[in-house]
Write a protein that holds these residues in place. Structure first.
Motif, PDB file in Angstrom:
ATOM      1  N   ASN A 128       1.055  55.762  52.099  1.00  0.00           N
ATOM      2  CA  ASN A 128      -0.107  56.544  52.516  1.00  0.00           C
ATOM      3  C   ASN A 128      -1.229  55.650  53.053  1.00  0.00           C
ATOM      4  O   ASN A 128      -1.580  54.658  52.432  1.00  0.00           O
ATOM      5  CB  ASN A 128      -0.619  57.364  51.333  1.00  0.00           C
ATOM      6  N   PRO A 129      -1.777  56.008  54.243  1.00  0.00           N
ATOM      7  CA  PRO A 129      -2.797  55.137  54.833  1.00  0.00           C
ATOM      8  C   PRO A 129      -4.015  54.937  53.941  1.00  0.00           C
ATOM      9  O   PRO A 129      -4.599  53.848  53.932  1.00  0.00           O
ATOM     10  CB  PRO A 129      -3.174  55.833  56.140  1.00  0.00           C
ATOM     11  N   ILE A 130      -4.417  55.966  53.199  1.00  0.00           N
ATOM     12  CA  ILE A 130      -5.611  55.793  52.365  1.00  0.00           C
ATOM     13  C   ILE A 130      -5.270  55.139  51.034  1.00  0.00           C
ATOM     14  O   ILE A 130      -5.815  54.107  50.669  1.00  0.00           O
ATOM     15  CB  ILE A 130      -6.323  57.145  52.124  1.00  0.00           C
ATOM     16  N   ALA A 131      -4.303  55.725  50.323  1.00  0.00           N
ATOM     17  CA  ALA A 131      -4.061  55.260  48.962  1.00  0.00           C
ATOM     18  C   ALA A 131      -3.341  53.923  48.926  1.00  0.00           C
ATOM     19  O   ALA A 131      -3.556  53.134  48.027  1.00  0.00           O
ATOM     20  CB  ALA A 131      -3.245  56.307  48.199  1.00  0.00           C
ATOM     21  N   PHE A 132      -2.468  53.663  49.920  1.00  0.00           N
ATOM     22  CA  PHE A 132      -1.694  52.434  49.849  1.00  0.00           C
ATOM     23  C   PHE A 132      -2.216  51.360  50.794  1.00  0.00           C
ATOM     24  O   PHE A 132      -2.455  50.227  50.410  1.00  0.00           O
ATOM     25  CB  PHE A 132      -0.223  52.736  50.144  1.00  0.00           C
ATOM     26  N   GLN A 133      -2.434  51.743  52.060  1.00  0.00           N
ATOM     27  CA  GLN A 133      -2.855  50.725  53.020  1.00  0.00           C
ATOM     28  C   GLN A 133      -4.358  50.483  53.010  1.00  0.00           C
ATOM     29  O   GLN A 133      -4.838  49.555  53.661  1.00  0.00           O
ATOM     30  CB  GLN A 133      -2.436  51.131  54.439  1.00  0.00           C
ATOM     31  N   TRP A 171      -5.818  56.334  41.681  1.00  0.00           N
ATOM     32  CA  TRP A 171      -5.237  55.977  40.387  1.00  0.00           C
ATOM     33  C   TRP A 171      -4.017  56.851  40.091  1.00  0.00           C
ATOM     34  O   TRP A 171      -2.929  56.347  39.766  1.00  0.00           O
ATOM     35  CB  TRP A 171      -6.323  56.142  39.311  1.00  0.00           C
ATOM     36  N   VAL A 172      -4.196  58.173  40.223  1.00  0.00           N
ATOM     37  CA  VAL A 172      -3.097  59.094  39.935  1.00  0.00           C
ATOM     38  C   VAL A 172      -1.925  58.848  40.893  1.00  0.00           C
ATOM     39  O   VAL A 172      -0.768  58.726  40.469  1.00  0.00           O
ATOM     40  CB  VAL A 172      -3.592  60.563  40.066  1.00  0.00           C
ATOM     41  N   GLN A 173      -2.250  58.719  42.207  1.00  0.00           N
ATOM     42  CA  GLN A 173      -1.188  58.515  43.193  1.00  0.00           C
ATOM     43  C   GLN A 173      -0.399  57.250  42.867  1.00  0.00           C
ATOM     44  O   GLN A 173       0.826  57.215  42.951  1.00  0.00           O
ATOM     45  CB  GLN A 173      -1.819  58.445  44.588  1.00  0.00           C
ATOM     46  N   ARG A 174      -1.119  56.188  42.483  1.00  0.00           N
ATOM     47  CA  ARG A 174      -0.434  54.927  42.209  1.00  0.00           C
ATOM     48  C   ARG A 174       0.306  54.959  40.883  1.00  0.00           C
ATOM     49  O   ARG A 174       1.331  54.298  40.728  1.00  0.00           O
ATOM     50  CB  ARG A 174      -1.437  53.779  42.227  1.00  0.00           C
ATOM     51  N   ALA A 175      -0.222  55.718  39.918  1.00  0.00           N
ATOM     52  CA  ALA A 175       0.468  55.821  38.641  1.00  0.00           C
ATOM     53  C   ALA A 175       1.819  56.507  38.850  1.00  0.00           C
ATOM     54  O   ALA A 175       2.820  56.147  38.239  1.00  0.00           O
ATOM     55  CB  ALA A 175      -0.377  56.601  37.642  1.00  0.00           C
ATOM     56  N   ILE A 176       1.865  57.506  39.770  1.00  0.00           N
ATOM     57  CA  ILE A 176       3.121  58.212  40.026  1.00  0.00           C
ATOM     58  C   ILE A 176       4.060  57.354  40.866  1.00  0.00           C
ATOM     59  O   ILE A 176       5.237  57.219  40.568  1.00  0.00           O
ATOM     60  CB  ILE A 176       2.849  59.568  40.715  1.00  0.00           C
ATOM     61  N   SER A 177       3.505  56.752  41.952  1.00  0.00           N
ATOM     62  CA  SER A 177       4.395  55.983  42.830  1.00  0.00           C
ATOM     63  C   SER A 177       4.686  54.591  42.274  1.00  0.00           C
ATOM     64  O   SER A 177       5.540  53.879  42.787  1.00  0.00           O
ATOM     65  CB  SER A 177       3.796  55.884  44.236  1.00  0.00           C
ATOM     66  N   ILE A 232      -7.751  45.878  33.149  1.00  0.00           N
ATOM     67  CA  ILE A 232      -7.764  47.206  33.769  1.00  0.00           C
ATOM     68  C   ILE A 232      -6.333  47.733  33.808  1.00  0.00           C
ATOM     69  O   ILE A 232      -5.412  46.970  34.090  1.00  0.00           O
ATOM     70  CB  ILE A 232      -8.336  47.111  35.197  1.00  0.00           C
ATOM     71  N   PRO A 233      -6.121  49.032  33.527  1.00  0.00           N
ATOM     72  CA  PRO A 233      -4.763  49.592  33.606  1.00  0.00           C
ATOM     73  C   PRO A 233      -4.140  49.342  34.984  1.00  0.00           C
ATOM     74  O   PRO A 233      -4.826  49.468  35.999  1.00  0.00           O
ATOM     75  CB  PRO A 233      -4.981  51.084  33.384  1.00  0.00           C
ATOM     76  N   GLY A 234      -2.868  49.019  35.025  1.00  0.00           N
ATOM     77  CA  GLY A 234      -2.170  48.637  36.242  1.00  0.00           C
ATOM     78  C   GLY A 234      -2.474  49.452  37.489  1.00  0.00           C
ATOM     79  O   GLY A 234      -2.976  48.905  38.466  1.00  0.00           O
ATOM     80  N   PRO A 235      -2.196  50.760  37.491  1.00  0.00           N
ATOM     81  CA  PRO A 235      -2.383  51.534  38.726  1.00  0.00           C
ATOM     82  C   PRO A 235      -3.841  51.642  39.154  1.00  0.00           C
ATOM     83  O   PRO A 235      -4.123  51.948  40.303  1.00  0.00           O
ATOM     84  CB  PRO A 235      -1.849  52.927  38.347  1.00  0.00           C
ATOM     85  N   LEU A 236      -4.764  51.407  38.233  1.00  0.00           N
ATOM     86  CA  LEU A 236      -6.185  51.524  38.566  1.00  0.00           C
ATOM     87  C   LEU A 236      -6.705  50.240  39.181  1.00  0.00           C
ATOM     88  O   LEU A 236      -7.744  50.206  39.830  1.00  0.00           O
ATOM     89  CB  LEU A 236      -6.968  51.860  37.287  1.00  0.00           C
ATOM     90  N   ARG A 237      -5.968  49.146  39.015  1.00  0.00           N
ATOM     91  CA  ARG A 237      -6.394  47.843  39.494  1.00  0.00           C
ATOM     92  C   ARG A 237      -6.628  47.851  40.999  1.00  0.00           C
ATOM     93  O   ARG A 237      -5.953  48.576  41.737  1.00  0.00           O
ATOM     94  CB  ARG A 237      -5.331  46.803  39.152  1.00  0.00           C
ATOM     95  N   GLY A 238      -7.561  47.035  41.464  1.00  0.00           N
ATOM     96  CA  GLY A 238      -7.794  46.911  42.907  1.00  0.00           C
ATOM     97  C   GLY A 238      -8.608  48.074  43.437  1.00  0.00           C
ATOM     98  O   GLY A 238      -9.753  48.277  43.055  1.00  0.00           O
ATOM     99  N   LEU A 239      -7.975  48.875  44.294  1.00  0.00           N
ATOM    100  CA  LEU A 239      -8.698  49.931  45.001  1.00  0.00           C
ATOM    101  C   LEU A 239      -9.360  50.942  44.060  1.00  0.00           C
ATOM    102  O   LEU A 239     -10.535  51.266  44.205  1.00  0.00           O
ATOM    103  CB  LEU A 239      -7.729  50.649  45.946  1.00  0.00           C
TER     104      LEU A 239
END
Lengths: 213, 220
Positions: free
Chosen positions: B32-37, B209-215, A186-193
């Motif tokens: 971010n409480p939703i995207a990160f925690q 996904w988008v939030q984590r791809a940026i951060s 799975i692509p890195g940022p998509l992994r997990g949540l």
């Protein structure tokens, strides 16, 4: 109570028990259709055995708390519910949240002690999950839905069991899918949540097909 | 619940100095409480079919989170450790009851549509998580800022999800038609999946996904 809650009276309270059960388990699965209990669902669905443990604990607590909160609502909190105590004009329904959450916390505590005493083996299996349940939104949500839909006693027992079962079904099936996905690339940022959400969306879509029954 | 590491209490600085601003800004994006925690997802999805519902819910969570943080932080030295969860629950449910009654008095229709989800603010893990991880160790002023920051971090994700769901699911924004009639006449239809549960799950997955791809955050 009636004036406040009859708005959402889409559900007739003379619904048959089988229909209450089927709706709670499949059609309106408390996790997949109402998003309740997501936090522990996301945290615990990584392993199948812990998912089964938490699932059983939720079924157990839900079957106890929904009828108990039904009794509280019927005999203490609702409008005119204190009629038996000579206070027909009292309406304590604003205390609903506080009472429900306190009774849930108390039940969880009692269940924890009882299980420890009666079956230490079951306790060690469920042990860590029981305290988590007190702040699981599925439990409080189940009780609030029970009031909103004006279930009677038999229906609330069925609904409590059914919604717990539905929740357990969802978390166990998700845990098995996540276990399988561990080997997927799975692509890195998509992994997990991220991927868990998307997969849950697909599972929810599958459950929506039950709405015909 | 994932408890995040708490930054050590830094030296005191003036009101809303750099340090204080960081407490508010941190949960908006990086933490971010939703995207990160991964907290507070339960209500995040259910109320996001329309923007007004998401806004009211966001305001409610922000208020309850900030006030509960202040209350618990003020009395934190008097709470026996063993019963702290019950104390926290009582404070939070008291605040939620107030919010629910105000909503019923002034915005009755909206409170009906939010149905059980106002009550479920009590079990919102963001609030319990912040009380447990932050308010129990920090002074009231900082806890207030932390509560506001986390509430707002929750609110903006809610509003974004709700805006997308409302525009694509009903062609409206805040109740006003935004998709032009001409588009419907040329064969455009609203995406029914968006207003249903699976749409919310998939959408939130993509936002995370988008939030984590940026951060640049990757799990494990």
């Amino acid at each position: 109570m009636t004036a406040m809650l009859s708005f959402v009276g889409a559900v007739a309270s003379d619904e048959s028990l089988a229909s209450v059960l089927l709706r709670a388990v499949f059609v309106e699965n408390i996790l997949l259709a109402f998003f309740l209990g997501m936090c522990s669902y996301l945290a615990v669905s990584k392993r199948v055995d812990s998912a089964i443990g938490l699932g059983i604990a939720v079924i157990f607590v839900q079957t106890l708390t929904v009828p108990m909160n039904w009794a509280l609502q019927e005999f203490v909190l609702g409008e005119g519910a204190l009629g038996w105590a000579g206070l027909p004009d009292t309406d304590l329904s604003y205390l609903q949240f506080l009472t429900f959450i306190a009774s849930i916390a108390a039940v969880v505590q009692v269940v924890e002690m009882a299980v420890d005493k009666i079956s230490p083996k079951l306790y060690s299996a469920l042990g860590i999950f029981l305290p988590l349940i007190a702040v699981n939104c599925a439990i409080l949500g189940g009780s609030l839905f029970m009031v909103e839909r004006q279930y009677d006693f038999a229906q609330s027992v069925t609904y409590g069991f059914g919604s717990g079962l539905g929740w357990a079904l969802a978390i166990v099936s998700m845990a098995t899918i996540r276990w399988r996905m561990r080997t997927a690339n799975i692509p890195g940022p998509l992994r997990g949540l991220g991927i868990t959400f998307i997969t849950t969306g697909l599972v929810a879509m599958a459950f929506m097909t039950f709405s015909g029954i | 619940m994932t408890a995040t590491s708490i930054p050590p209490v830094a030296a005191k600085s003036s009101l809303l100095g750099k340090d204080q601003l960081k407490i508010i800004k941190d949960p908006l994006w990086d933490n971010n409480p939703i995207a990160f925690q991964v907290l507070g997802i339960c209500s995040a999805l259910a109320v996001t079919t329309r923007v007004d519902k998401a806004l009211v819910m966001g305001i409610g969570v922000t208020l309850v989170c900030a006030l509960a943080n202040v209350t618990i932080s003020t009395i934190r030295k008097f709470i026996p450790n063993k019963i702290r969860i019950i104390v926290q629950l009582v404070v939070v449910s008291g605040l939620v009851i107030v919010f629910d009654q105000v909503l019923r008095a002034y915005m009755f229709d909206l409170s009906k549509q939010l149905s059980v989800f106002v009550g479920l603010i009590i079990t919102n893990c963001i609030i319990m998580g912040r009380l447990e991880a932050y308010a129990m160790q920090n002074p009231p002023g900082r806890s207030l800022l932390d509560g506001i920051g986390n509430g707002l971090g929750y609110m903006w994700i809610l509003v974004v999800v709700a805006a997308i769901r409302e525009v694509f699911g009903a062609g409206k924004l805040l109740g006003f038609q935004v998709v032009p009639q001409a588009l419907y006449e040329s064969g455009y239809v609203n995406n029914g999946l968006m207003v249903l549960a699976p749409g919310a799950f998939i959408l939130l997955g993509i936002i995370v996904w988008v939030q984590r791809a940026i951060s640049g955050y990757v799990e494990k």
